[in-house]
Write a protein that holds these residues in place. Structure first.
Motif, mmCIF file in Angstrom:
data_model
loop_
_atom_site.group_PDB
_atom_site.id
_atom_site.type_symbol
_atom_site.label_atom_id
_atom_site.label_comp_id
_atom_site.label_asym_id
_atom_site.label_seq_id
_atom_site.Cartn_x
_atom_site.Cartn_y
_atom_site.Cartn_z
ATOM 1 N N PRO A 196 -0.060 6.185 3.413
ATOM 2 C CA PRO A 196 0.443 6.059 4.789
ATOM 3 C C PRO A 196 -0.657 5.661 5.767
ATOM 4 C CG PRO A 196 1.176 8.130 3.822
ATOM 5 C CD PRO A 196 0.252 7.501 2.836
ATOM 6 N N GLU A 197 -1.837 6.231 5.577
ATOM 7 C CA GLU A 197 -2.967 5.939 6.468
ATOM 8 C C GLU A 197 -3.203 4.424 6.530
ATOM 9 O OE1 GLU A 197 -5.183 8.603 7.668
ATOM 10 O OE2 GLU A 197 -6.116 7.070 8.948
ATOM 11 N N GLU A 213 0.841 -1.191 0.000
ATOM 12 C CA GLU A 213 0.000 0.000 0.000
ATOM 13 C C GLU A 213 0.877 1.242 0.000
ATOM 14 O OE1 GLU A 213 -3.062 -0.098 -0.385
ATOM 15 O OE2 GLU A 213 -3.496 -2.214 0.020
ATOM 16 N N ARG A 240 -1.162 2.062 5.718
ATOM 17 C CA ARG A 240 -0.014 1.363 6.309
ATOM 18 C C ARG A 240 -0.088 1.417 7.827
ATOM 19 N NH1 ARG A 240 4.395 0.949 1.975
ATOM 20 N NH2 ARG A 240 5.616 -0.138 3.514
ATOM 21 N N VAL A 241 -0.534 2.568 8.339
ATOM 22 C CA VAL A 241 -0.655 2.708 9.793
ATOM 23 C C VAL A 241 -1.720 1.753 10.320
ATOM 24 C CG1 VAL A 241 -1.404 4.240 11.626
ATOM 25 C CG2 VAL A 241 0.234 5.040 9.924
ATOM 26 N N ILE A 242 -2.865 1.723 9.626
ATOM 27 C CA ILE A 242 -3.937 0.823 10.068
ATOM 28 C C ILE A 242 -3.427 -0.611 10.071
ATOM 29 C CG2 ILE A 242 -6.212 -0.092 9.455
ATOM 30 C CD1 ILE A 242 -6.861 2.685 8.357
ATOM 31 N N LEU A 243 -2.677 -0.941 9.017
ATOM 32 C CA LEU A 243 -2.136 -2.290 8.909
ATOM 33 C C LEU A 243 -1.256 -2.641 10.107
ATOM 34 C CD1 LEU A 243 -1.041 -3.684 5.559
ATOM 35 C CD2 LEU A 243 0.342 -4.210 7.532
ATOM 36 N N MET A 244 -0.381 -1.688 10.472
ATOM 37 C CA MET A 244 0.491 -1.933 11.621
ATOM 38 C C MET A 244 -0.326 -2.106 12.888
ATOM 39 S SD MET A 244 3.788 0.551 11.322
ATOM 40 C CE MET A 244 3.277 1.794 10.171
#
Lengths: 350, 649
Positions: free
Chosen positions: B176-177, B173, B179-183
């Motif tokens: 960034p949003e 992805e 990616r953050v949710i993923l983390m």
């Protein structure tokens, strides 16, 4: 036979990044290993072997050849063809457990696939019609540290086996229609000299962290290395005793880190910082993000904090990204992640 | 066997295309599987495992280990029962286990070709036929095949690609949003997997229910004639080979309609799934390879594509582009940079080189200034391998076939020689059969085996070679962009060498000497960086180069007699410096014929002399003296080979 003394971990001069990366992996096995890249004679092996001294203890089932924990028994014990522990025969018994230190298991470069995976004694099977399994290195490494010196020189099919068990946490011994699986989750620690060839990208990706090391440039530090080594060679026992205090302090710090880790939190803006870091330098996939996050949290725990700071994130990226940065074919692994990021950012601003 | 906990399918962030493809296949197994192409760490395995986890019980997930042998895949004789009961019974293999489930093959492009063949055969026919080790057996094996591959590691053959119903490309992805949710999701899962799974249990159930309903609806989904015409048109405008694509598209569109709950395929259904069916099948009017993802960072791989090559050629003819102004190798390129700089794959302008070259390029002038040329365009290399022999080797790699002394590869026959306890059960039983009447059979067994009965398997597999590049770096190579083109060719061979896991070494010669630029190594990166910096200039001491290479190869053979060297000599053959008293060309020819006597070494001469009014044709002479193949750079290209086959067909 008298126990051979190992050069204490805490007495190693310099190489702070490498030592830190190893310690972080002890605190948090989810970081899934370290790749240590560097020239010969830079205390790579010494550090990994010395790690054994400061490792915490884990609960294992008594006499279990696979060092299982209580929650892992069951299905596998029914089919076990190796051990003589009571749980392999009597399913209802509650297996006895004991505390044992985490082990560092070494995988020699020349190891055959049989040795790594484990073998089936086929001749025995042919004669007697029963299976007998001799567990391999992967069984011994379960829940411990698997150390591969010169990991880039491993045979391709041994690498395949490592990849399989690293990905699934399971090792399967298979010969001629016989198949036996056991759990094999380990922290993979590899050392390599990049001049002798690179690793395959998938294997590279399996190492959580990556550090590049070189010999000390400061003459004073070099002298310190020589002195300590001489002292150790003179009287290993006394030397180790002198460092005992420090070793114990480090063990305690590690144990405190382990207990603190579950409580470490991170604020959302820092997560964005991680994401943008990965986007700026260009990494494949999301494993980089996840590993930076875990590294930063582990760093915080190691330093006795429950809150991740932006320094933790920057430091985590330094450890987690060098080998993940997308490269053109045949390009070498990056050395300075932060510099690269700044450069890329500048490039974009222009 | 034991269930490691699985990340819930419904909680996976992003990867919508991948999820859709998997779901469509779960609804309609007739689609024929999914090939997932893409970079590492993009939740490929997690998604597949997640899906298997929510599908109803008979749907199991079987993972094929990378080191699986043929008997493990198809099944082999059950030795317990053979010996205890004296019965010939098939012990089911991976294909049987995967029946009515998902067969997941990670890194399918790294599997031995013959294993991939077996799997795809079974996938296509729904049956597994075993005709080996004295057993003849056939059982149903219908499964959903899911393969993953990272194109950096080499591509699948087009025939194999075509067997996969759908192909989906996964990338990470960029938002960034997300990616953050993923983390965040990942951390939440890691903290308490059981809790997390129970939170998402409901969503998973709903999804499973929709899939089940769609599966029931599927037989009633109709497709109209105009829709079929649309499919046919899509396929023909994309120049797909054969009709499989049409059929797959129809099945996928039906599944998609069922997924949305309607009973007639709409053009939208077709439009949405078309990309996945066409991705790996569409071709330009010219030869086939599948389109590479348009990622700037993978440009060099893109060079494999014929169309891209054309672009390069056009650029090369563009006189505006000057290469000469680039003194020496450019600073190390930064990986993340979006291809703004000139890529190493871009070729120097031959025109410009030509202008400067005539004075500098002449071999007569020993005072040549040294130059470093850019690396020319790279391309997909045609197959190069050493001839088969009977020697046993240990090792790995993917280039030449060899007998192996390890428990890997294909079982070709059995032998009485005991090496590694790799028992060939069929042959062992056959060997023991005549004596059974005379032997005392142990209690509980049906067969008595003695050590002398035991036969071992002789196996065969592909292995890496030792590639030696002998590069002419004399002034004459600087002319007419020869060096740039040669460097491009060598770089292509190096990329190929990485995929085949070869060792490489590089020798170059110019002025009056030859050097080993790169001692034998597996570091292809090192080779590439040496190549980039290799200077050109001076006279042509070909015989010195040959001698050095001979030494290097001999040393390697002395150290490990199993080595299979392939020497690639890149030169125009215009030798003008001799080691001894003879004429340079004669001396080189003499050396060449001497080297040709060693049949453990395979030589290939790459003639860089361009077609012109006056050609010397010296390289072919050297090749003839060596008994080697001689070819032009263009002949090394994989497309050239395809072209040839086409012309003769």
């Amino acid at each position: 036979m008298e126990k051979r003394e190992i050069f204490p971990f805490t007495a190693i001069v310099g190489q702070e990044q490498m030592k830190l990366a190893l310690i972080l992996n002890v605190i948090n096995p989810a970081l899934s290993g370290v790749l240590i890249r560097g020239e010969k004679g830079t205390a790579k092996s010494t550090a990994v072997r010395a790690l054994a001294e400061i490792l915490p203890q884990i609960e294992v089932i008594k006499r279990c050849p696979f060092r299982l924990q209580a929650s892992e028994t069951g299905e596998i014990c029914k089919k076990c063809v190796v051990g003589d522990c009571p749980s392999s025969r009597d399913m209802d018994c509650v297996p006895e457990t004991c505390m044992a230190a985490i082990k560092v298991i070494e995988l020699p470069v020349g190891a055959t696939e049989d040795r790594v995976v484990g073998t089936m004694d086929l001749e025995h099977a042919l004669k007697k019609g029963e299976k007998r399994v001799d567990p391999g290195i992967l069984a011994a490494a379960h829940r411990g540290i698997l150390y591969v010196d010169e990991v880039n020189l491993l045979d391709d099919h041994v690498v395949d086996v490592l990849l399989d068990s690293a990905a699934m946490g399971v090792n399967t011994i298979e010969r001629e229609g016989v198949s036996f699986s056991h759990p094999a989750r380990f922290t993979l620690v590899g050392t390599m000299n990049p001049e002798e060839g690179e690793l395959r990208p998938q294997l590279l990706d399996r190492f959580g962290l990556c550090v590049s090391i070189e010999g000390a440039h400061d003459p004073e530090e070099r002298v310190a290395v020589m002195e300590r080594r001489a002292e150790f060679d003179d009287d290993p026992k006394a030397f180790c005793q002198r460092w005992q205090e420090e070793s114990r302090a480090l063990s305690n710090k590690i144990e405190r880190g382990i207990s603190l880790y579950p409580r470490v939190t991170i604020e959302r803006p820092l997560l964005f910082e991680i994401a943008s870091f990965c986007l700026d330098v260009g990494v494949d996939g999301h494993r980089g993000d996840i590993i930076i996050l875990k590294t930063a949290k582990t760093l915080a725990a190691y330093h006795g904090r429950t809150e991740v700071t932006s320094q933790d994130v920057a430091h985590g990226a330094e450890l987690a990204l060098p080998h993940r940065i997308r490269r053109k074919p045949l390009q070498e692994v990056a050395s300075d992640v932060n510099a690269l990021r700044n450069q890329n950012r500048k490039g974009k601003a222009v | 066997m034991f269930h490691s906990k699985v990340f819930p399918f419904s909680a996976i962030v992003g990867q919508e295309n991948l999820k859709l493809c998997l779901i469509l296949n779960a609804i309609n197994p007739g689609i024929g599987g999914v090939l997932i192409r893409g970079e590492k760490g993009t939740a490929k395995s997690t998604t597949v495992r997640g899906l298997a986890d929510i599908l109803p019980p008979p749907f199991s997930l079987v993972t094929l280990p990378l080191n699986a042998t043929e008997d493990r895949v198809t099944g082999g004789m059950d030795f317990n029962r053979a010996i205890k009961e004296g019965k010939k019974i098939l012990q089911p293999g991976v294909l049987a286990e995967a029946h009515q489930g998902i067969l997941y093959v990670d890194e399918i492009n790294l599997l031995d070709d013959h294993i991939v063949d077996i799997i795809l055969d079974a996938a296509a026919s729904g049956m597994n036929r075993v005709e080996r080790e004295g057993i003849s057996f056939c059982h149903p094996a219908s499964f959903m095949l899911v393969g993953t591959m990272n194109p950096e590691e080499g591509d699948l053959r087009p025939q194999l690609l075509d067997r996969f119903g759908l192909c989906v490309e996964v990338v990470s992805e960029k938002d960034p949003e997300l990616r953050v949710i993923l983390m965040e999701e990942r951390e939440r899962y890691d903290q308490d997997p059981d809790q997390y799974r129970s939170v998402h249990g409901k969503e998973n159930q709903t999804l499973a229910e929709i899939i089940k309903q769609a599966g029931l609806l599927l037989p009633r989904v109709k497709i109209t004639k105009p829709s079929r015409a649309f499919i046919a048109e899509l396929c023909s405008t994309n120049n797909v080979a054969g009709h499989r694509c049409d059929i797959v598209l129809e099945q996928a569109a039906k599944a998609h309609a069922a997924w949305l709950g309607h009973t007639e395929v709409t053009l939208d259904d077709i439009g949405i799934v078309a990309g996945f069916a066409l991705f790996h099948r569409k071709r330009d009017a010219a030869p086939p390879p599948p389109p590479e993802p348009p990622q700037p960072d993978k440009d060099e791989l893109d060079k494999d594509q014929p169309d891209k090559n054309q672009d390069d050629n056009e650029q090369n003819e563009d006189p505006e582009q000057t290469g000469q102004e680039n003194p020496g190798p450019p600073d190390k390129e930064e990986p993340g940079q979006e291809g703004i700089d000139k890529e190493p794959g871009e070729m120097e302008t031959p025109d410009k080189n030509q202008e400067n070259a005539p004075e500098t390029g002449g071999d007569k002038n020993p005072q040549d200034p040294e130059q470093v040329f850019e690396v020319g365009a790279s391309f997909q290399v045609k197959k190069i391998s050493s001839p088969k022999d009977r020697k046993m080797r240990r090792g790995s790699g993917r280039r030449s076939r060899s007998r192996v002394s390890q428990k890997q590869g294909r079982y070709v026959k059995s032998s009485m020689k005991r090496i590694n306890n790799d028992v060939a059960l069929d042959a062992t039983l056959r060997a023991a059969a005549p004596f059974q009447a005379a032997r005392d059979i142990p209690q509980g067994l049906m067969v008595c085996l003695k050590p002398e009965d035991i036969r071992e398997k002789i196996r065969e597999k592909r292995m890496g070679n030792f590639l030696v590049f002998l590069v002419d770096a004399s002034g004459s190579m600087g002319a007419r962009g020869r060096m740039a083109a040669s460097k491009g060719a060598i770089l292509s061979l190096l990329l190929d060498a990485y995929q085949k896991r070869d060792r490489v070494a590089m020798v170059s010669f110019r002025k009056s000497e030859a050097w080993v630029n790169l001692p034998p190594t597996s570091s292809i990166e090192l080779a590439a960086s040496y190549l980039k910096e290799m200077p050109v200039g001076g006279r042509t001491p070909l015989s010195a180069g040959l001698e050095k290479t001979h030494q290097l190869v001999n040393n390697a053979l002395n150290r490990d007699p199993g080595t299979r060297p392939i020497v690639l000599i890149i030169t125009d053959g215009k030798s003008n410096v001799a080691l001894g008293e003879n004429k340079p060309v004669d001396e080189a020819l003499m050396f060449a014929s001497k080297m040709g006597e060693d049949d453990r070494v395979k030589y290939i001469v790459v003639d860089t002399e361009s077609q012109g009014i006056v050609t010397f044709g010296l390289a072919p002479k050297i090749a003839a003296a060596m008994g080697a193949d001689c070819c032009k750079i263009d002949d090394l290209k994989a497309e050239a080979l395809v072209g040839l086959a086409r012309a003769s067909a």
